[in-house]
Design an enzyme around this catalytic site. Structure first.
Site, PDB file in Angstrom:
ATOM      1  N   TYR A  22      -0.432 -10.354  -0.346  1.00 53.91           N
ATOM      2  CA  TYR A  22       0.741 -10.072   0.483  1.00 53.91           C
ATOM      3  C   TYR A  22       0.651 -10.841   1.783  1.00 53.91           C
ATOM      4  O   TYR A  22      -0.430 -11.249   2.205  1.00 53.91           O
ATOM      5  CB  TYR A  22       0.873  -8.565   0.757  1.00 53.91           C
ATOM      6  CG  TYR A  22      -0.357  -7.922   1.378  1.00 53.91           C
ATOM      7  CD1 TYR A  22      -0.510  -7.871   2.759  1.00 53.91           C
ATOM      8  CD2 TYR A  22      -1.353  -7.352   0.568  1.00 53.91           C
ATOM      9  CE1 TYR A  22      -1.632  -7.269   3.328  1.00 53.91           C
ATOM     10  CE2 TYR A  22      -2.479  -6.764   1.132  1.00 53.91           C
ATOM     11  CZ  TYR A  22      -2.610  -6.728   2.512  1.00 53.91           C
ATOM     12  OH  TYR A  22      -3.728  -6.139   3.066  1.00 53.91           O
ATOM     13  N   TYR A  26       0.843  -1.194   0.000  1.00 46.51           N
ATOM     14  CA  TYR A  26       0.000   0.000   0.000  1.00 46.51           C
ATOM     15  C   TYR A  26       0.879   1.246   0.000  1.00 46.51           C
ATOM     16  O   TYR A  26       1.912   1.288   0.673  1.00 46.51           O
ATOM     17  CB  TYR A  26      -0.880   0.051   1.246  1.00 46.51           C
ATOM     18  CG  TYR A  26      -2.014  -0.947   1.258  1.00 46.51           C
ATOM     19  CD1 TYR A  26      -3.287  -0.583   0.862  1.00 46.51           C
ATOM     20  CD2 TYR A  26      -1.793  -2.258   1.669  1.00 46.51           C
ATOM     21  CE1 TYR A  26      -4.329  -1.497   0.890  1.00 46.51           C
ATOM     22  CE2 TYR A  26      -2.826  -3.182   1.693  1.00 46.51           C
ATOM     23  CZ  TYR A  26      -4.084  -2.786   1.305  1.00 46.51           C
ATOM     24  OH  TYR A  26      -5.110  -3.705   1.325  1.00 46.51           O
ATOM     25  N   ARG A  81      -2.987 -12.108   3.056  1.00 49.18           N
ATOM     26  CA  ARG A  81      -4.221 -11.515   2.539  1.00 49.18           C
ATOM     27  C   ARG A  81      -4.277 -11.784   1.048  1.00 49.18           C
ATOM     28  O   ARG A  81      -3.330 -11.443   0.322  1.00 49.18           O
ATOM     29  CB  ARG A  81      -4.262 -10.002   2.740  1.00 49.18           C
ATOM     30  CG  ARG A  81      -4.533  -9.412   4.126  1.00 49.18           C
ATOM     31  CD  ARG A  81      -5.747  -9.910   4.864  1.00 49.18           C
ATOM     32  NE  ARG A  81      -6.979 -10.194   4.134  1.00 49.18           N
ATOM     33  CZ  ARG A  81      -7.922  -9.294   3.821  1.00 49.18           C
ATOM     34  NH1 ARG A  81      -7.800  -8.039   4.138  1.00 49.18           N
ATOM     35  NH2 ARG A  81      -9.014  -9.663   3.193  1.00 49.18           N
ATOM     36  N   HIS A 140      -7.399  -8.114  -2.953  1.00 47.16           N
ATOM     37  CA  HIS A 140      -8.683  -7.511  -2.577  1.00 47.16           C
ATOM     38  C   HIS A 140      -8.627  -6.008  -2.788  1.00 47.16           C
ATOM     39  O   HIS A 140      -7.552  -5.406  -2.752  1.00 47.16           O
ATOM     40  CB  HIS A 140      -9.044  -7.823  -1.123  1.00 47.16           C
ATOM     41  CG  HIS A 140      -8.083  -7.248  -0.128  1.00 47.16           C
ATOM     42  ND1 HIS A 140      -6.897  -7.865   0.202  1.00 47.16           N
ATOM     43  CD2 HIS A 140      -8.106  -6.102   0.593  1.00 47.16           C
ATOM     44  CE1 HIS A 140      -6.239  -7.132   1.086  1.00 47.16           C
ATOM     45  NE2 HIS A 140      -6.941  -6.049   1.341  1.00 47.16           N
ATOM     46  N   HIS A 145     -10.526  -2.571  -1.181  1.00 53.52           N
ATOM     47  CA  HIS A 145     -11.416  -2.063  -0.135  1.00 53.52           C
ATOM     48  C   HIS A 145     -12.416  -1.070  -0.722  1.00 53.52           C
ATOM     49  O   HIS A 145     -12.055  -0.244  -1.564  1.00 53.52           O
ATOM     50  CB  HIS A 145     -10.611  -1.323   0.943  1.00 53.52           C
ATOM     51  CG  HIS A 145      -9.708  -2.202   1.738  1.00 53.52           C
ATOM     52  ND1 HIS A 145     -10.079  -2.791   2.917  1.00 53.52           N
ATOM     53  CD2 HIS A 145      -8.427  -2.580   1.530  1.00 53.52           C
ATOM     54  CE1 HIS A 145      -9.071  -3.490   3.404  1.00 53.52           C
ATOM     55  NE2 HIS A 145      -8.041  -3.386   2.584  1.00 53.52           N
TER      56      HIS A 145
END
Lengths: 212, 221
Positions: B136, B97, B146, B149, B151
């Site tokens: 990741y 991120y 995870r 995906h 959000h």
């Protein structure tokens, strides 16, 4: 309230955790000071200015990092904005009632003391002054609770406050500090997410007619 | 409705630390209003397509596979959620991120931010372009991943929803704690449905329709 056919409802999208990386810049247009709609405006909402501040703890009494908090409250007239009161002259035009922030366990909201809510919709009870708090965080999807205020006479008959078992009711009541902040009364409302001293949270899933 | 107990995701320490243990309290019928903010529809943005595959005009395209994501937001009765604020954010193609709190060693793509806001149209529809996010390892100490995906946060009317769209075929889907908690509903509700896009600016499209409860809105019909 109209009865509806609840059998054909579409299944709701699942709530999911906000995770640890809610973008900080998404909050640029949000405020934690509801006593001004915009810093460039002279208008001020009616009512007694207050500060509501507190901490958000995890089960180990450590500050919870990366938590998104949303606040929603009535104006000084006790009017909470909704589709049923658009354009009502009783709404304070200088107050919108919605604040949000992303914090590392400590928050501070400057606002006005919400008024007592009169019933506006059929079947509704009168309410003591309260501020609704929604919490998003890594580890869970969404929690909601409501902060009440020490010394409000209507607390004794508020249906939400009274829905909490007596031993934990005080955890929903913000306590007034002896000190003031720039002449403004300060209330403290700590949130304990889990474990000893856990804050009562509410189930605000919609009630379907066949379950009500 | 009363006494709902929140469940803790397996292998999820944060969930263990932050999930209330007491049952959620039922809200009396006479006081259901006020648990979710009610916000006016936003003005139409008029800025056109939200394109997260470029951080600015003339800059190189972000690394990875460009995708289109589109869908419609409605309530349980199919009524559109008009001009609501949709916030989307995701990791880059490497699983990192562009957020100050993401301190992992995954590569940071200088041409990808992966965070944006858009407004639903008058039919509740939305569309944006982004990069297929990487998966990741979220907890190297316990080997928890995870899966890919994106959000989503939906704010408008009396709805308040934060959710995630997942991708079919990710090897880490089946061990994801949130997916495990969602159970059988996950595949039908949370996975983007693949479709071929009309132009060649993106490799593939994913349809993700969102149904919001509308919270207390049901009381104002």
């Amino acid at each position: 309230m109209k009865s509806r056919d609840t059998k054909n409802r579409k299944p709701l999208t699942c709530e999911d955790t906000v995770g640890p990386y809610y973008p900080v810049q998404f909050l640029d247009d949000d405020r934690m000071d509801l006593t001004v709609l915009h810093p460039g405006l002279a208008h001020r909402p009616k009512g007694q200015q207050i500060v509501l501040k507190g901490r958000v703890f995890d089960i180990n009494r450590k500050l919870a990092t990366g938590v998104v908090l949303e606040f929603w409250q009535a104006d000084a007239n006790g009017m909470m904005r909704g589709p049923h009161n658009i354009g009502s002259p009783a709404l304070d035009p200088a107050f919108d009632g919605f604040a949000r922030c992303r914090v590392d366990g400590k928050y501070c909201l400057k606002t006005i003391m919400p008024g007592e809510l009169a019933p506006e919709v059929a079947g509704e009870a009168a309410r003591a002054p309260f501020i609704n708090i929604t919490i998003f965080s890594d580890g869970f999807s969404r929690l909601v609770t409501q902060a009440f205020f020490e010394g409000q006479s209507r607390n004794a008959i508020d249906p939400v406050l009274q829905a909490a078992p007596e031993p934990v009711q005080s955890r929903l009541v913000a306590t007034r500090l002896n000190e003031e902040l720039d002449g403004v009364p300060v209330y403290v409302f700590d949130i304990v997410l889990a474990g000893d001293g856990e804050t009562p949270f509410f189930n605000d899933e919609p009630i379907l007619e066949d379950q009500a | 409705m009363s006494g709902k107990i929140l469940r803790i995701g397996p292998t999820d320490n944060t969930s263990d630390e932050r999930t209330p243990r007491s049952p959620l309290l039922a809200i009396p019928k006479t006081a259901r209003r006020g648990f979710a903010p009610w916000l006016n529809p936003r003005p139409a943005s008029g800025t056109g397509l939200l394109d997260l595959t470029h951080i600015a005009p003339g800059k190189p395209r972000a690394q990875g596979s460009a995708i289109e994501v589109s869908g419609r937001i409605s309530d349980g009765y199919g009524r559109p959620l008009r001009r609501a604020v949709i916030e989307v954010w995701s990791a880059n193609t490497h699983g990192r991120y562009a957020h100050k709190d993401d301190q992992t060693d995954y590569e940071l793509d200088p041409d990808f931010i992966g965070m944006g806001k858009l407004i639903s149209d008058d039919d509740g529809g939305y569309v944006f372009h982004t990069i297929l996010p990487g998966h990741y390892i979220a907890r190297p100490d316990i080997g928890r991943w995870r899966p890919r995906h994106i959000h989503f946060s939906i704010l408008g009317g009396a709805s308040r929803l934060i959710t995630q769209m997942y991708f079919k075929g990710d090897p880490h889907n089946d061990t994801d704690p949130m997916r495990i908690l969602m159970g059988d509903k996950w595949e039908a509700l949370q996975v983007g449905k693949e479709y071929a896009t009309a132009d060649n600016t993106t490799d593939v499209g994913y349809r993700f329709d969102i149904t919001v409860a509308g919270k207390d809105a049901v009381f104002f019909e």
